[in-house]
Write a protein that holds these residues in place. Structure first.
Motif, mmCIF file in Angstrom:
data_model
loop_
_atom_site.group_PDB
_atom_site.id
_atom_site.type_symbol
_atom_site.label_atom_id
_atom_site.label_comp_id
_atom_site.label_asym_id
_atom_site.label_seq_id
_atom_site.Cartn_x
_atom_site.Cartn_y
_atom_site.Cartn_z
ATOM 1 N N UNK A 112 47.110 62.079 112.941
ATOM 2 C CA UNK A 112 47.108 60.623 112.786
ATOM 3 C C UNK A 112 48.533 60.117 112.575
ATOM 4 N N UNK A 113 49.300 60.819 111.736
ATOM 5 C CA UNK A 113 50.701 60.444 111.496
ATOM 6 C C UNK A 113 51.494 60.428 112.797
ATOM 7 N N UNK A 114 51.335 61.471 113.593
ATOM 8 C CA UNK A 114 52.077 61.552 114.855
ATOM 9 C C UNK A 114 51.653 60.446 115.814
ATOM 10 N N UNK A 115 50.360 60.123 115.829
ATOM 11 C CA UNK A 115 49.845 59.054 116.690
ATOM 12 C C UNK A 115 50.483 57.721 116.348
ATOM 13 N N UNK A 116 50.728 57.495 115.054
ATOM 14 C CA UNK A 116 51.229 56.204 114.586
ATOM 15 C C UNK A 116 52.712 55.981 114.853
ATOM 16 N N UNK A 117 53.472 57.039 115.077
ATOM 17 C CA UNK A 117 54.932 56.900 115.157
ATOM 18 C C UNK A 117 55.401 55.792 116.111
ATOM 19 N N UNK A 118 54.837 55.686 117.341
ATOM 20 C CA UNK A 118 55.317 54.631 118.235
ATOM 21 C C UNK A 118 54.970 53.222 117.755
ATOM 22 N N UNK A 119 54.056 53.107 116.779
ATOM 23 C CA UNK A 119 53.608 51.793 116.318
ATOM 24 C C UNK A 119 54.336 51.318 115.072
ATOM 25 N N UNK A 120 55.289 52.115 114.580
ATOM 26 C CA UNK A 120 55.967 51.778 113.335
ATOM 27 C C UNK A 120 57.206 50.934 113.625
ATOM 28 N N UNK A 121 57.099 49.648 113.334
ATOM 29 C CA UNK A 121 58.217 48.737 113.565
ATOM 30 C C UNK A 121 58.497 47.911 112.330
ATOM 31 N N UNK A 122 59.212 46.819 112.496
ATOM 32 C CA UNK A 122 59.670 46.030 111.361
ATOM 33 C C UNK A 122 59.074 44.622 111.333
ATOM 34 N N UNK A 123 58.058 44.362 112.158
ATOM 35 C CA UNK A 123 57.446 43.038 112.174
ATOM 36 C C UNK A 123 56.069 43.038 111.555
ATOM 37 N N UNK A 124 55.521 41.843 111.269
ATOM 38 C CA UNK A 124 54.203 41.749 110.642
ATOM 39 C C UNK A 124 53.103 42.464 111.416
ATOM 40 N N UNK A 125 53.236 42.501 112.742
ATOM 41 C CA UNK A 125 52.209 43.157 113.552
ATOM 42 C C UNK A 125 52.163 44.660 113.317
ATOM 43 N N UNK A 126 53.216 45.209 112.714
ATOM 44 C CA UNK A 126 53.270 46.655 112.486
ATOM 45 C C UNK A 126 52.814 47.045 111.081
ATOM 46 N N UNK A 127 52.438 46.046 110.281
ATOM 47 C CA UNK A 127 52.087 46.324 108.890
ATOM 48 C C UNK A 127 50.904 47.274 108.777
ATOM 49 N N UNK A 128 49.897 47.073 109.604
ATOM 50 C CA UNK A 128 48.704 47.920 109.515
ATOM 51 C C UNK A 128 49.026 49.368 109.847
ATOM 52 N N UNK A 129 49.961 49.577 110.773
ATOM 53 C CA UNK A 129 50.354 50.945 111.111
ATOM 54 C C UNK A 129 50.992 51.629 109.908
ATOM 55 N N UNK A 130 51.840 50.890 109.171
ATOM 56 C CA UNK A 130 52.466 51.477 107.985
ATOM 57 C C UNK A 130 51.423 51.789 106.912
ATOM 58 N N UNK A 131 50.460 50.902 106.733
ATOM 59 C CA UNK A 131 49.418 51.140 105.728
ATOM 60 C C UNK A 131 48.570 52.352 106.108
ATOM 61 N N UNK A 132 48.268 52.477 107.387
ATOM 62 C CA UNK A 132 47.488 53.635 107.839
ATOM 63 C C UNK A 132 48.308 54.909 107.702
ATOM 64 N N UNK A 133 49.619 54.814 107.948
ATOM 65 C CA UNK A 133 50.496 55.965 107.728
ATOM 66 C C UNK A 133 50.456 56.368 106.251
ATOM 67 N N UNK A 134 50.432 55.383 105.356
ATOM 68 C CA UNK A 134 50.315 55.699 103.941
ATOM 69 C C UNK A 134 49.067 56.507 103.642
#
Length: 212
Positions: free
Chosen positions: A136-158
């Motif tokens: 799951x962590x590896x899947x999320x890597x391309x989705x990790x950015x610095x805008x509001x649209x990327x917030x859910x990806x960071x939370x899921x990475x957590x």
């Protein structure tokens, strides 16, 4: 022959109008009327992939996930190269707890459309449900950015990092998600839990109170 082509064009335009009407009805919550319109299309064109997938969406809106799965599957049998239908198919499989099959559907969607953010997020969540946090962590890597649209990806990475017992990194991921989307209560709760699990229980109570 020109007359035949004209008739086909007229039929196609009529179906397109009915599809648009059915979509508007479904969006307005008039599911019975939407279904009736879509079934009329399928009487004339039983393998119409758009009508099948829209009928699947109606079924899912009703909570009839078994019917939704069957309809999305039929649409994909007619036309396999539909990333959005594959994503919806995966969602309905997830609704039934069929996470391995859902992951396969999301993978197929991403193979067709690598930038499909919803499918990527859903694939990460499916892999978490399958007990595969590193994947799951590896899947999320391309989705990790610095805008509001990327917030859910960071939370899921957590969540993935927490499952991997990487508490400090999980905390950082949740904090990043909350910087991008402040005040999100479920993520605040997850951050407080992560702090407690990481042995930093003293930092958790103010966050729990913020969630109350």
């Amino acid at each position: 022959r020109p007359q035949g082509r004209d008739m086909q064009l007229a039929e196609s335009q009529a179906i397109g109008q009915k599809l648009g009407d059915a979509m508007a009805l479904a969006q307005a919550g008039r599911l019975d009327a939407a279904e009736a319109s879509l079934r009329q299309i399928l009487i004339a064109a039983p393998d119409h992939h758009d009508a099948l997938q829209l009928l699947g969406m109606v079924a899912r809106s009703r909570g009839d996930h078994v019917a939704a799965i069957a309809l999305f599957d039929r649409s994909l049998a007619v036309r396999p190269d539909q990333p959005h239908v594959l994503n919806n198919f995966g969602n309905s499989l997830t609704d039934r707890g069929r996470h391995a099959e859902a992951a396969q559907a999301y993978e197929r969607a991403l193979a067709l459309k690598p930038g499909y953010a919803d499918a990527r997020m859903n694939l990460a969540l499916a892999r978490l449900a399958l007990g595969q946090p590193a994947s799951a962590r590896d899947t999320l890597q391309p989705a990790l950015g610095t805008g509001p649209d990327h917030a859910r990806a960071w939370a899921t990475l957590g969540q993935a990092l927490g499952d991997m017992k990487q508490g400090a990194r999980a905390i950082d991921a949740y904090r990043t998600a909350l910087r991008l989307r402040p005040g999100h209560l479920p993520w605040l709760h997850n951050l407080a839990v992560a702090l407690r699990l990481a042995g930093r229980a003293g930092e958790a109570p103010p966050i729990f109170r913020e969630c109350a």
